[in-house]
Design a protein around this motif. Structure first.
Motif, PDB file in Angstrom:
ATOM      1  N   LEU A 149      16.991 135.284  -1.121  1.00 38.45           N
ATOM      2  CA  LEU A 149      16.263 136.858  -1.613  1.00 38.45           C
ATOM      3  C   LEU A 149      15.877 137.363  -0.310  1.00 38.45           C
ATOM      4  N   GLY A 150      15.955 136.894   0.817  1.00 37.43           N
ATOM      5  CA  GLY A 150      15.559 137.693   2.130  1.00 37.43           C
ATOM      6  C   GLY A 150      16.940 138.478   2.314  1.00 37.43           C
ATOM      7  N   ALA A 151      18.006 137.492   2.401  1.00 33.91           N
ATOM      8  CA  ALA A 151      19.212 138.104   2.801  1.00 33.91           C
ATOM      9  C   ALA A 151      20.033 139.209   1.742  1.00 33.91           C
ATOM     10  N   THR A 152      19.449 139.295   0.390  1.00 32.72           N
ATOM     11  CA  THR A 152      19.908 140.253  -0.615  1.00 32.72           C
ATOM     12  C   THR A 152      18.912 141.283  -0.806  1.00 32.72           C
ATOM     13  N   HIS A 153      17.581 141.085  -0.065  1.00 33.20           N
ATOM     14  CA  HIS A 153      16.760 142.350  -0.221  1.00 33.20           C
ATOM     15  C   HIS A 153      17.297 143.609   0.378  1.00 33.20           C
ATOM     16  N   GLY A 154      16.798 144.654  -0.307  1.00 32.03           N
ATOM     17  CA  GLY A 154      17.346 146.145  -0.098  1.00 32.03           C
ATOM     18  C   GLY A 154      17.120 146.654   1.281  1.00 32.03           C
ATOM     19  N   SER A 155      16.218 146.076   2.192  1.00 27.82           N
ATOM     20  CA  SER A 155      16.008 146.239   3.581  1.00 27.82           C
ATOM     21  C   SER A 155      16.795 145.322   4.603  1.00 27.82           C
ATOM     22  N   ALA A 156      17.472 144.458   3.961  1.00 24.15           N
ATOM     23  CA  ALA A 156      18.075 143.521   4.853  1.00 24.15           C
ATOM     24  C   ALA A 156      19.365 144.289   5.346  1.00 24.15           C
ATOM     25  N   PRO A 157      19.983 143.523   6.504  1.00 24.77           N
ATOM     26  CA  PRO A 157      21.256 144.101   6.968  1.00 24.77           C
ATOM     27  C   PRO A 157      22.337 144.152   5.790  1.00 24.77           C
ATOM     28  N   LYS A 158      23.041 145.136   5.879  1.00 24.13           N
ATOM     29  CA  LYS A 158      24.175 145.152   4.717  1.00 24.13           C
ATOM     30  C   LYS A 158      25.510 144.383   5.091  1.00 24.13           C
ATOM     31  N   GLY A 159      26.033 143.563   4.144  1.00 23.38           N
ATOM     32  CA  GLY A 159      27.205 142.954   4.207  1.00 23.38           C
ATOM     33  C   GLY A 159      27.421 141.582   4.566  1.00 23.38           C
ATOM     34  N   PHE A 160      25.925 141.044   5.299  1.00 22.65           N
ATOM     35  CA  PHE A 160      25.963 139.744   5.808  1.00 22.65           C
ATOM     36  C   PHE A 160      25.405 138.754   5.059  1.00 22.65           C
ATOM     37  N   ALA A 161      24.827 139.263   3.903  1.00 24.37           N
ATOM     38  CA  ALA A 161      24.380 138.195   2.879  1.00 24.37           C
ATOM     39  C   ALA A 161      25.234 137.001   2.652  1.00 24.37           C
ATOM     40  N   PRO A 162      26.422 137.029   2.031  1.00 29.17           N
ATOM     41  CA  PRO A 162      27.216 135.891   1.917  1.00 29.17           C
ATOM     42  C   PRO A 162      27.305 134.762   3.048  1.00 29.17           C
ATOM     43  N   LEU A 163      27.511 135.444   4.248  1.00 24.85           N
ATOM     44  CA  LEU A 163      27.452 134.504   5.639  1.00 24.85           C
ATOM     45  C   LEU A 163      25.981 133.673   5.860  1.00 24.85           C
ATOM     46  N   ALA A 164      25.004 134.343   5.350  1.00 23.25           N
ATOM     47  CA  ALA A 164      23.817 133.682   5.703  1.00 23.25           C
ATOM     48  C   ALA A 164      23.448 132.605   4.690  1.00 23.25           C
ATOM     49  N   ILE A 165      23.721 133.097   3.344  1.00 23.30           N
ATOM     50  CA  ILE A 165      23.754 132.251   2.338  1.00 23.30           C
ATOM     51  C   ILE A 165      24.422 131.003   2.603  1.00 23.30           C
ATOM     52  N   GLY A 166      25.864 131.199   2.930  1.00 28.31           N
ATOM     53  CA  GLY A 166      27.016 130.029   3.050  1.00 28.31           C
ATOM     54  C   GLY A 166      26.547 129.226   4.222  1.00 28.31           C
ATOM     55  N   LEU A 167      26.179 129.567   5.313  1.00 29.57           N
ATOM     56  CA  LEU A 167      25.437 129.033   6.503  1.00 29.57           C
ATOM     57  C   LEU A 167      24.277 128.272   6.206  1.00 29.57           C
ATOM     58  N   CYS A 168      23.499 128.883   5.194  1.00 30.73           N
ATOM     59  CA  CYS A 168      22.137 128.120   4.773  1.00 30.73           C
ATOM     60  C   CYS A 168      22.548 126.932   3.860  1.00 30.73           C
ATOM     61  N   LEU A 169      23.608 126.877   3.074  1.00 34.05           N
ATOM     62  CA  LEU A 169      24.051 126.052   2.228  1.00 34.05           C
ATOM     63  C   LEU A 169      24.703 124.846   3.045  1.00 34.05           C
ATOM     64  N   THR A 170      25.407 125.260   4.073  1.00 34.63           N
ATOM     65  CA  THR A 170      25.846 124.066   5.055  1.00 34.63           C
ATOM     66  C   THR A 170      24.913 123.553   5.756  1.00 34.63           C
ATOM     67  N   LEU A 171      23.560 124.194   6.064  1.00 32.65           N
ATOM     68  CA  LEU A 171      22.674 123.668   6.831  1.00 32.65           C
ATOM     69  C   LEU A 171      22.141 122.666   5.918  1.00 32.65           C
ATOM     70  N   ILE A 172      21.948 123.112   4.806  1.00 31.76           N
ATOM     71  CA  ILE A 172      20.914 122.077   3.742  1.00 31.76           C
ATOM     72  C   ILE A 172      21.737 120.819   3.545  1.00 31.76           C
ATOM     73  N   HIS A 173      23.190 121.016   3.259  1.00 31.14           N
ATOM     74  CA  HIS A 173      23.882 119.708   2.967  1.00 31.14           C
ATOM     75  C   HIS A 173      24.073 118.669   4.575  1.00 31.14           C
ATOM     76  N   LEU A 174      23.819 119.245   5.731  1.00 34.51           N
ATOM     77  CA  LEU A 174      23.997 118.785   6.823  1.00 34.51           C
ATOM     78  C   LEU A 174      22.594 117.789   6.884  1.00 34.51           C
ATOM     79  N   VAL A 175      21.280 118.382   6.206  1.00 37.32           N
ATOM     80  CA  VAL A 175      20.413 117.655   6.300  1.00 37.32           C
ATOM     81  C   VAL A 175      20.271 116.563   5.027  1.00 37.32           C
ATOM     82  N   SER A 176      20.528 116.971   4.057  1.00 38.46           N
ATOM     83  CA  SER A 176      20.169 116.233   3.008  1.00 38.46           C
ATOM     84  C   SER A 176      21.358 115.441   2.050  1.00 38.46           C
TER      85      SER A 176
END
Length: 243
Positions: A149-176
């Motif tokens: 929701l943050g990475a795809t917000h209209g005020s977020a930096p454009k074009g970087f949402a896929p990277l932030a979301i993919g890295l977040c999912l990677t981090l989640i898997h590393l933990v869980s």
């Protein structure tokens, strides 16, 4: 809508084939296995690649919890939830079916041994309890949706949402991964479970209920924390985002 659903079907199949495939085929490969870190990265890469490929078509949800969380955050129509979720689950089944065909070509392969299914108790990689698994899935899904929701917000930096979301999912898997083999995605859990059968189906309920709770809470919280989307206003005839 047909194009959107086709994109969600293909994207979710890719997520299951790439993420679960790395776990089934490569995680413990003799001497050169990629391990937990490799599986975590594989899941993140599936999301990054598909986000750039179909994000402009369907939003690249690939996950019933993501669709529900976006609805709770005011970003998605309730009327589109059922078809999206159906397409995602069918895509996950297709990805699991392809993976089964590939894996079945190896001598000694046993789909009932787990097939990258999610589990708790005796079926948790680290033997974590149902309670630990439930809390982990709720919190990790909350974090995933909060980032989306943050990475795809209209005020977020454009074009970087896929990277932030993919890295977040990677981090989640590393933990869980040690806790539940990581779901945060009911479709991802359903595909392999229907092939593994038995305990995987019996425990599947947790990997629907917990991620959906986490997604709903994240949608509501981010709607408050992140604020409304920028409002389009007319400036010299051209719509511009309000600041």
């Amino acid at each position: 809508m047909v194009r959107k659903l086709a994109a969600e079907f293909i994207g979710t199949a890719w997520l299951v084939l790439g993420g679960c495939g790395s776990a089934v085929l490569a995680a413990a490969f003799p001497q050169l296995g990629i391990g937990f870190a490799g599986v975590a990265l594989a899941f993140g890469l599936t999301v990054v690649t598909m986000a750039y490929a179909i994000g402009h078509v369907s939003g690249c949800h690939l996950n019933p919890a993501v669709s529900v969380g976006l609805w709770a955050g005011g970003r998605f129509k309730a009327s589109e939830l059922p078809p999206y979720i159906i397409a995602q689950v069918l895509g996950a089944l297709a990805g699991a079916a392809i993976l089964y065909v590939i894996a079945n070509g190896q001598a000694g392969f046993d789909v009932h041994a787990g097939f990258a299914s999610n589990g708790y108790g005796d079926h948790s990689p680290g033997k974590f309890t149902m309670g630990s698994g439930f809390v982990c899935e709720v919190v990790m899904t909350f974090g995933f949706l909060f980032v989306i929701l943050g990475a795809t917000h209209g005020s977020a930096p454009k074009g970087f949402a896929p990277l932030a979301i993919g890295l977040c999912l990677t981090l989640i898997h590393l933990v869980s991964i040690p806790v539940t083999n990581t779901s945060v995605n009911p479709a991802r859990s359903t595909g392999p479970a229907l092939f593994a059968g038995g305990w995987a189906i019996e425990q599947l309920w947790l990997f629907w209920v917990a991620p959906l709770i986490g997604a709903l809470v994240a949608g509501g919280v981010y709607r408050w924390v992140g604020g409304d989307e920028p409002r389009a206003i007319e400036v010299s005839g051209d719509p511009q985002p309000a600041r």
